[in-house]
Write an enzyme that holds these catalytic residues in place. Structure first.
Site, PDB file in Angstrom:
ATOM      1  N   LEU A 156     -62.071   7.401 -69.732  1.00  0.00           N
ATOM      2  CA  LEU A 156     -61.888   6.946 -68.356  1.00  0.00           C
ATOM      3  C   LEU A 156     -60.108   7.271 -68.202  1.00  0.00           C
ATOM      4  CD1 LEU A 156     -64.717   5.397 -67.344  1.00  0.00           C
ATOM      5  CD2 LEU A 156     -64.556   7.857 -67.807  1.00  0.00           C
ATOM      6  N   ASP A 196     -58.657   2.543 -80.639  1.00  0.00           N
ATOM      7  CA  ASP A 196     -58.619   3.821 -80.474  1.00  0.00           C
ATOM      8  C   ASP A 196     -57.190   4.756 -79.908  1.00  0.00           C
ATOM      9  OD1 ASP A 196     -59.711   6.930 -80.818  1.00  0.00           O
ATOM     10  OD2 ASP A 196     -59.525   6.806 -79.090  1.00  0.00           O
ATOM     11  N   ASP A 218     -65.039  11.985 -77.439  1.00  0.00           N
ATOM     12  CA  ASP A 218     -63.908  11.475 -77.271  1.00  0.00           C
ATOM     13  C   ASP A 218     -63.220  12.210 -76.152  1.00  0.00           C
ATOM     14  OD1 ASP A 218     -61.562  10.609 -77.925  1.00  0.00           O
ATOM     15  OD2 ASP A 218     -60.898  11.560 -79.726  1.00  0.00           O
ATOM     16  N   PHE A 274     -52.546  15.058 -77.694  1.00  0.00           N
ATOM     17  CA  PHE A 274     -53.369  14.716 -77.719  1.00  0.00           C
ATOM     18  C   PHE A 274     -54.468  15.210 -77.658  1.00  0.00           C
ATOM     19  CE2 PHE A 274     -51.101  13.350 -81.249  1.00  0.00           C
ATOM     20  CZ  PHE A 274     -51.001  14.852 -82.356  1.00  0.00           C
TER      21      PHE A 274
END
Lengths: 314, 434
Positions: B57, B148, B301, B319
């Site tokens: 977010l 992550d 994701d 990415f």
């Protein structure tokens, strides 16, 4: 063609035409007046995000020989780290009147991105993008081979049946990639030689033979050996143990040179590490094409500029 | 206020009416009476509200590409009622202050339940444990911990993290990527990377970490969740681990169910994602892994990036892809319409199971009387030519532009609140803006 990005996908007729045009340009460079008026009033912008004095000078000489105006932009390191993006840089140069952008960039695909992005209308010539391609180098290499092998009867010919060994850091070499596609299109038999650490994976579809020691490749009999520059820092990343071992298995040594046919050509795109990938005496021998390659580089780049300009007229 | 959803196919089964009062489902069946609002849902499938275990977010710190509000709206548009906000914000969510901030902003936005994920290590640096206990006992009550974007690469630290998180009943969601095997990695290592001259991201870098981690999970007795697995070999390792009874769950993203590495051909950074797009064989293996239950869930994701980080060379580009709005359509396209799974399975992999892994209350008995009214109504017969105009978030880096995709989220209810009506986001009065 509008841009010159890659040798992959160039068909045989186009490749031969580019070689013949290179021959025309080489002829011009032998004349008293070494210039053509072809690009008078046009601007060629050399945009170099990576150090390469010799490639930049070669493109500048080519553009000047075609009577173009030349502007040069150099910036070390990635565009992002400099704070201005590739997009902003090339748009600025085009606004200043650039008709051709000659791009050297550390990122693979930078020239392709520029050509496809819609950011600019100028012609884009790839002067080396990361570890992807260096198509003008391949053109000058093929031209050098053809003229050395066939002399006055070279015009209009391809390289059918010519056996070429490319040895060195294939994994990181844009010169190797561009040569593979162009030489195969011209009908040559290409053998790639590298330790497994310096050979890309999954290249079974490439139009090449693959072996892992230079002796094995030379045993087959060859017309030319193209030695690639080895970056010494690769040793630190465990691609091979040390310089001595590299030379022992993949270097063009005098012992290997003495064992091949007497007229075998030895090529190197420069700059050379004498004594590492190529023995100094071989580089200076009559079999060496190193200085021809530099000279033909200007003609090949003239041919590319000339060919792209032809697109505007058609 | 009461609402009745008429004639919705319950998770692909028989049509029924659903009556909602005070945020709860109070009746499901044929004679559920009248209500203030009635919705004709004939032809629509009712799913429990979708739960995303893997969402970026960007707030705090990355508000130019997404905010908790804009991401919540994108989630609602995609049929979600809960999302897990990843910890790689700026500052990193490695302490109670940041997770409570994210949690509170989620409440203020009001479109979905925003569950903050806590970092495993301070500043995602992979060196020392983050304030795991403090985050677990904060208002946000964090249960999922993840670095992550980065892998917990150090084996000793991963062992300790598994043990320590288990102390508080949480789970580690590992981004499986051996750091040394992927230095400067740009795309899947294979035929396409060889041709393009882009540094390869080898499959073994993912598989080796997963293999190590399932063994660590077995040894420590802790729970492990594997994020976005992308290779056929990873599916095999997870299958083996589950056969051994190891407490491991795994997720796949929608894009890894559909897209392949040959899309990098033109160096279009919209296809740059981590882990990278793999080969057709990998896509098939991941699909089969979802179908046979080896892979437990699909998670988006969702990774918004502003145009400046995609309008550049491949290597300079960030990415990531946005995915909240398209997730359900991709799942229908790749798994349902191919006959691999049914709609009840969609409810399982996109709602019930991710809620269980994330310890999100209210999803254990979907679409039954007494449960929270988290409901997504999807029209499976609709088709959409995908494009940036279908997105509700702040960034437009979708890789699906131009594809004709099946299915459309028509209505979303979050605890009885209508967040998407007839395919459009309902403007809620923002508590934070009031």
């Amino acid at each position: 063609m509008k841009h010159f990005i890659s040798t992959r996908g160039i068909d045989s007729a186009t490749a031969i035409r580019l070689l013949d045009t290179t021959a025309d340009m080489a002829d011009v460079r032998q004349r008293d007046v070494k210039k053509l008026p072809t690009l008078r009033g046009k601007t060629v912008a050399n945009v170099f995000f990576e150090d390469s004095t010799r490639t930049r000078l070669s493109f500048e000489a080519a553009a000047l020989a075609l009577s173009a105006d030349v502007s040069t932009f150099t910036s070390k390191g990635s565009s992002v780290s400099k704070g201005e993006s590739l997009k902003d840089t090339v748009q600025t140069l085009e606004s200043m009147g650039a008709d051709f952008i000659v791009l050297r960039h550390c990122d693979s695909g930078a020239a392709a991105t520029l050509a496809q992005s819609g950011w600019i209308n100028a012609h884009v010539i790839n002067a080396g993008d990361g570890t992807h391609e260096h198509p003008t180098q391949a053109l000058l290499d093929a031209y050098t081979l053809r003229s050395r092998l066939f002399g006055d009867s070279a015009r209009g010919r391809n390289l059918a049946g010519v056996r070429i060994v490319i040895v060195g850091d294939i994994l990181h070499s844009r010169v190797a990639r561009s040569n593979v596609w162009l030489l195969a299109t011209l009908g040559a038999h290409v053998t790639l030689v590298a330790p497994r650490t310096l050979m890309p994976r999954d290249i079974a579809a490439w139009p090449v033979a693959i072996v892992h020691t230079l002796d094995e490749a030379l045993d087959e009999g060859v017309d030319a050996v193209m030695t690639l520059r080895i970056q010494k820092e690769r040793m630190n990343d465990a691609f091979f143990p040390d310089a001595a071992e590299y030379t022992r298995f993949w270097g063009m040594t005098t012992a290997r040179f003495d064992a091949v046919r007497a007229n075998t050509l030895v090529m190197h795109p420069g700059p050379m590490n004498r004594g590492l990938e190529i023995a100094g005496s071989i580089a200076d021998s009559a079999n060496s094409t190193v200085r021809d390659q530099v000279s033909h580089g200007v003609a090949a780049r003239m041919a590319v500029l000339y060919t792209l300009l032809g697109e505007d007229a058609s | 206020m009461s609402t009745i959803i008429r004639k919705a196919s319950i998770m692909g089964g028989d049509p029924a009416d659903i009556r909602i009062e005070d945020g709860q489902i109070v009746a499901v069946g044929v004679n559920v009476g009248g209500a203030d609002v009635e919705i004709d849902a004939s032809g629509l499938i009712a799913l429990p509200g979708l739960v995303d275990l893997h969402t970026h977010l960007r707030e705090p710190g990355g508000e130019s590409s997404e905010t908790i509000l804009s991401g919540s709206r994108a989630a609602a548009a995609g049929g979600f009622t809960a999302v897990h906000a990843m910890a790689n914000t700026s500052p990193v969510a490695d302490n109670a202050n940041v997770v409570d901030y994210v949690y509170r902003k989620g409440l203020e936005a009001g479109y979905v339940e925003v569950r903050p994920v806590g970092a495993v290590t301070h500043n995602l640096a992979g060196e020392s444990l983050a304030d795991i206990g403090a985050m677990a006992r904060s208002t946000a009550a964090v249960t999922v911990f993840s670095d992550d974007g980065k892998c917990v690469g150090d084996s000793l630290l991963m062992r300790r993290a598994l043990e320590y998180v288990a102390t508080f009943g949480g789970v580690i969601a590992q981004h499986a990527q051996d750091p040394r095997l992927t230095i400067d990695a740009q795309m899947n290592e294979g035929a396409m990377s060889a041709e393009l001259g882009l540094a390869g991201w080898p499959r073994v870098a993912e598989e080796a970490i997963i293999a190590r981690d399932v063994l660590l999970a077995e040894y420590t007795g802790a729970r492990l969740h594997v994020c976005h697995l992308s290779t056929a070999g990873s599916v095999e390792v997870i299958r083996w681990a589950k056969q051994r009874g190891i407490q491991v769950t795994a997720e796949a993203t929608p894009h890894h169910l559909l897209l392949t590495d040959d899309l990098a051909q033109n160096y279009n950074p919209l296809f740059k994602v981590n882990p990278p797009l793999r080969t057709r064989d990998d896509v098939e293996a991941v699909r089969r892994g979802v179908a046979d239950g080896t892979i437990d869930i699909v998670a988006t994701d969702h990774a918004p990036h502003g145009s400046a980080t995609k309008d550049c060379t491949w290597s300079d580009a960030s990415f990531g892809m946005v995915g909240l709005e398209s997730a359900l359509s991709i799942v229908q396209h790749a798994l349902v319409d191919t006959g691999l799974i049914g709609w009840a399975d969609v409810a399982r992999i996109m709602s019930t199971t991710p809620a269980r892994i994330g310890s999100v209350d209210g999803y254990d008995a979907p679409l039954t009387v007494g449960s929270l009214a988290n409901i997504t109504l999807v029209d499976p017969s609709a088709t959409t030519v995908w494009g940036a105009d279908k997105l509700a978030g702040r960034s437009t880096n979708t890789p699906f532009t131009g594809l004709t995709l099946p299915g459309r989220v028509v209505h979303t209810f979050f605890r009885g609140t209508h967040t998407v009506r007839d395919g459009s986001i309902v403007e809620l009065s923002q508590a934070g803006n009031a």
